[in-house]
Design a protein around this motif. Structure first.
Motif, PDB file in Angstrom:
ATOM      1  N   GLY A   1       0.814  -1.197   0.000  1.00  0.00           N
ATOM      2  CA  GLY A   1       0.000   0.000   0.000  1.00  0.00           C
ATOM      3  C   GLY A   1       0.852   1.254   0.000  1.00  0.00           C
ATOM      4  N   PRO A   2       0.228   2.415  -0.155  1.00  0.00           N
ATOM      5  CA  PRO A   2       0.959   3.685  -0.156  1.00  0.00           C
ATOM      6  C   PRO A   2       1.659   3.919   1.184  1.00  0.00           C
ATOM      7  N   ASP A   3       2.828   4.516   1.102  1.00  0.00           N
ATOM      8  CA  ASP A   3       3.635   4.781   2.288  1.00  0.00           C
ATOM      9  C   ASP A   3       3.940   6.273   2.328  1.00  0.00           C
ATOM     10  N   TRP A   4       3.492   6.951   3.365  1.00  0.00           N
ATOM     11  CA  TRP A   4       3.717   8.383   3.519  1.00  0.00           C
ATOM     12  C   TRP A   4       5.168   8.600   3.885  1.00  0.00           C
ATOM     13  N   VAL A   5       5.913   9.211   2.991  1.00  0.00           N
ATOM     14  CA  VAL A   5       7.357   9.361   3.171  1.00  0.00           C
ATOM     15  C   VAL A   5       7.706  10.627   3.947  1.00  0.00           C
ATOM     16  N   SER A   6       7.217  11.769   3.471  1.00  0.00           N
ATOM     17  CA  SER A   6       7.627  13.029   4.071  1.00  0.00           C
ATOM     18  C   SER A   6       6.679  14.145   3.667  1.00  0.00           C
ATOM     19  N   SER A   7       6.623  15.185   4.506  1.00  0.00           N
ATOM     20  CA  SER A   7       5.849  16.379   4.195  1.00  0.00           C
ATOM     21  C   SER A   7       6.613  17.615   4.635  1.00  0.00           C
ATOM     22  N   ILE A   8       6.275  18.734   4.019  1.00  0.00           N
ATOM     23  CA  ILE A   8       6.898  20.001   4.375  1.00  0.00           C
ATOM     24  C   ILE A   8       5.845  21.092   4.311  1.00  0.00           C
ATOM     25  N   SER A   9       5.903  21.998   5.272  1.00  0.00           N
ATOM     26  CA  SER A   9       4.916  23.072   5.346  1.00  0.00           C
ATOM     27  C   SER A   9       5.142  24.101   4.243  1.00  0.00           C
ATOM     28  N   ARG A  10       4.237  25.027   4.143  1.00  0.00           N
ATOM     29  CA  ARG A  10       4.280  26.021   3.077  1.00  0.00           C
ATOM     30  C   ARG A  10       5.597  26.785   3.060  1.00  0.00           C
ATOM     31  N   GLY A  11       6.044  27.203   4.206  1.00  0.00           N
ATOM     32  CA  GLY A  11       7.280  27.973   4.293  1.00  0.00           C
ATOM     33  C   GLY A  11       8.520  27.137   4.517  1.00  0.00           C
ATOM     34  N   GLY A  12       8.333  25.848   4.695  1.00  0.00           N
ATOM     35  CA  GLY A  12       9.462  24.952   4.893  1.00  0.00           C
ATOM     36  C   GLY A  12       9.943  24.831   6.320  1.00  0.00           C
ATOM     37  N   ASP A  13       9.254  25.465   7.263  1.00  0.00           N
ATOM     38  CA  ASP A  13       9.727  25.462   8.644  1.00  0.00           C
ATOM     39  C   ASP A  13       9.292  24.233   9.423  1.00  0.00           C
TER      40      ASP A  13
ATOM     41  N   PHE B   1      16.382  10.557   4.927  1.00  0.00           N
ATOM     42  CA  PHE B   1      15.815  11.400   3.877  1.00  0.00           C
ATOM     43  C   PHE B   1      15.663  12.831   4.402  1.00  0.00           C
ATOM     44  N   ALA B   2      15.730  13.786   3.473  1.00  0.00           N
ATOM     45  CA  ALA B   2      15.521  15.191   3.829  1.00  0.00           C
ATOM     46  C   ALA B   2      14.672  15.861   2.765  1.00  0.00           C
ATOM     47  N   VAL B   3      13.585  16.464   3.192  1.00  0.00           N
ATOM     48  CA  VAL B   3      12.691  17.174   2.281  1.00  0.00           C
ATOM     49  C   VAL B   3      13.000  18.671   2.342  1.00  0.00           C
ATOM     50  N   SER B   4      12.884  19.324   1.202  1.00  0.00           N
ATOM     51  CA  SER B   4      13.095  20.766   1.144  1.00  0.00           C
ATOM     52  C   SER B   4      12.298  21.325  -0.021  1.00  0.00           C
ATOM     53  N   ARG B   5      12.222  22.628  -0.087  1.00  0.00           N
ATOM     54  CA  ARG B   5      11.488  23.268  -1.171  1.00  0.00           C
ATOM     55  C   ARG B   5      12.108  24.617  -1.499  1.00  0.00           C
ATOM     56  N   ASP B   6      11.910  25.024  -2.743  1.00  0.00           N
ATOM     57  CA  ASP B   6      12.313  26.353  -3.202  1.00  0.00           C
ATOM     58  C   ASP B   6      11.065  27.004  -3.765  1.00  0.00           C
ATOM     59  N   ASN B   7      10.452  27.857  -2.987  1.00  0.00           N
ATOM     60  CA  ASN B   7       9.192  28.470  -3.422  1.00  0.00           C
ATOM     61  C   ASN B   7       9.383  29.422  -4.590  1.00  0.00           C
ATOM     62  N   THR B   8      10.566  30.010  -4.729  1.00  0.00           N
ATOM     63  CA  THR B   8      10.799  30.918  -5.854  1.00  0.00           C
ATOM     64  C   THR B   8      10.853  30.137  -7.163  1.00  0.00           C
ATOM     65  N   LYS B   9      11.294  28.887  -7.084  1.00  0.00           N
ATOM     66  CA  LYS B   9      11.379  28.053  -8.290  1.00  0.00           C
ATOM     67  C   LYS B   9      10.232  27.043  -8.364  1.00  0.00           C
ATOM     68  N   LYS B  10       9.326  27.102  -7.384  1.00  0.00           N
ATOM     69  CA  LYS B  10       8.164  26.213  -7.368  1.00  0.00           C
ATOM     70  C   LYS B  10       8.587  24.746  -7.479  1.00  0.00           C
ATOM     71  N   THR B  11       9.559  24.382  -6.684  1.00  0.00           N
ATOM     72  CA  THR B  11      10.110  23.041  -6.763  1.00  0.00           C
ATOM     73  C   THR B  11      10.238  22.418  -5.380  1.00  0.00           C
ATOM     74  N   LEU B  12       9.882  21.151  -5.310  1.00  0.00           N
ATOM     75  CA  LEU B  12       9.993  20.343  -4.097  1.00  0.00           C
ATOM     76  C   LEU B  12      11.121  19.334  -4.305  1.00  0.00           C
ATOM     77  N   PHE B  13      11.858  19.054  -3.225  1.00  0.00           N
ATOM     78  CA  PHE B  13      12.983  18.129  -3.321  1.00  0.00           C
ATOM     79  C   PHE B  13      12.873  17.029  -2.262  1.00  0.00           C
ATOM     80  N   LEU B  14      13.509  15.909  -2.557  1.00  0.00           N
ATOM     81  CA  LEU B  14      13.669  14.852  -1.560  1.00  0.00           C
ATOM     82  C   LEU B  14      15.069  14.271  -1.727  1.00  0.00           C
ATOM     83  N   GLN B  15      15.925  14.554  -0.772  1.00  0.00           N
ATOM     84  CA  GLN B  15      17.271  13.987  -0.759  1.00  0.00           C
ATOM     85  C   GLN B  15      17.214  12.662  -0.015  1.00  0.00           C
TER      86      GLN B  15
END
Length: 118
Positions: free
Chosen positions: A44-56, A68-82
């Motif tokens: 079944g689906p496995d919830w890996v990670s989430s990040i808030s709107r501002g990334g905090d 794993f580390a989740v991050s986002r760049d709101n200026t580039k509208k991109t979500l990342f997962l390392q």
């Protein structure tokens, strides 16, 4: 039109690393929490990670916490997962999802394959 396009798929050996990206369009990216979800064959689906709107604020599933580390760049509208120290149990299709709880989300990306060889 809301679009979520994942990239960064690949095959790595056990212990390797991979970085996934998700390019968002069609909605105010900075106004939404974002998540990663994965699904392995026959499971079944496995919830890996989430990040808030501002990334905090972030969330990590128990299986990936510390690796794993989740991050986002709101200026580039991109979500990342390392993803570090990968194991064969991380092999799955990974989805970028709009919202904090992917089980309640209305928009998913097409998914990309991550394979970890033993």
């Amino acid at each position: 039109e809301v679009r979520l396009v994942e990239s960064g798929e690949g095959t790595v050996p056990t212990g390797g690393s991979l970085r996934l990206s998700c390019a968002a369009s069609g909605f105010p990216f900075g106004g939404h929490a974002m998540s990663w979800l994965r699904q392995a064959p026959g499971k079944g689906p496995d919830w890996v990670s989430s990040i808030s709107r501002g990334g905090d604020s972030t969330y990590y599933g128990e299986a990936v916490r510390g690796r794993f580390a989740v991050s986002r760049d709101n200026t580039k509208k991109t979500l990342f997962l390392q993803m570090n120290n990968l194991t064969p149990e991380d092999t799955a299709v990974y989805y970028c999802v709009r919202g904090w709880d992917p089980n309640k989300s209305d928009y998913w990306g097409q998914g990309i394959q991550v394979t970890v060889s033993s």
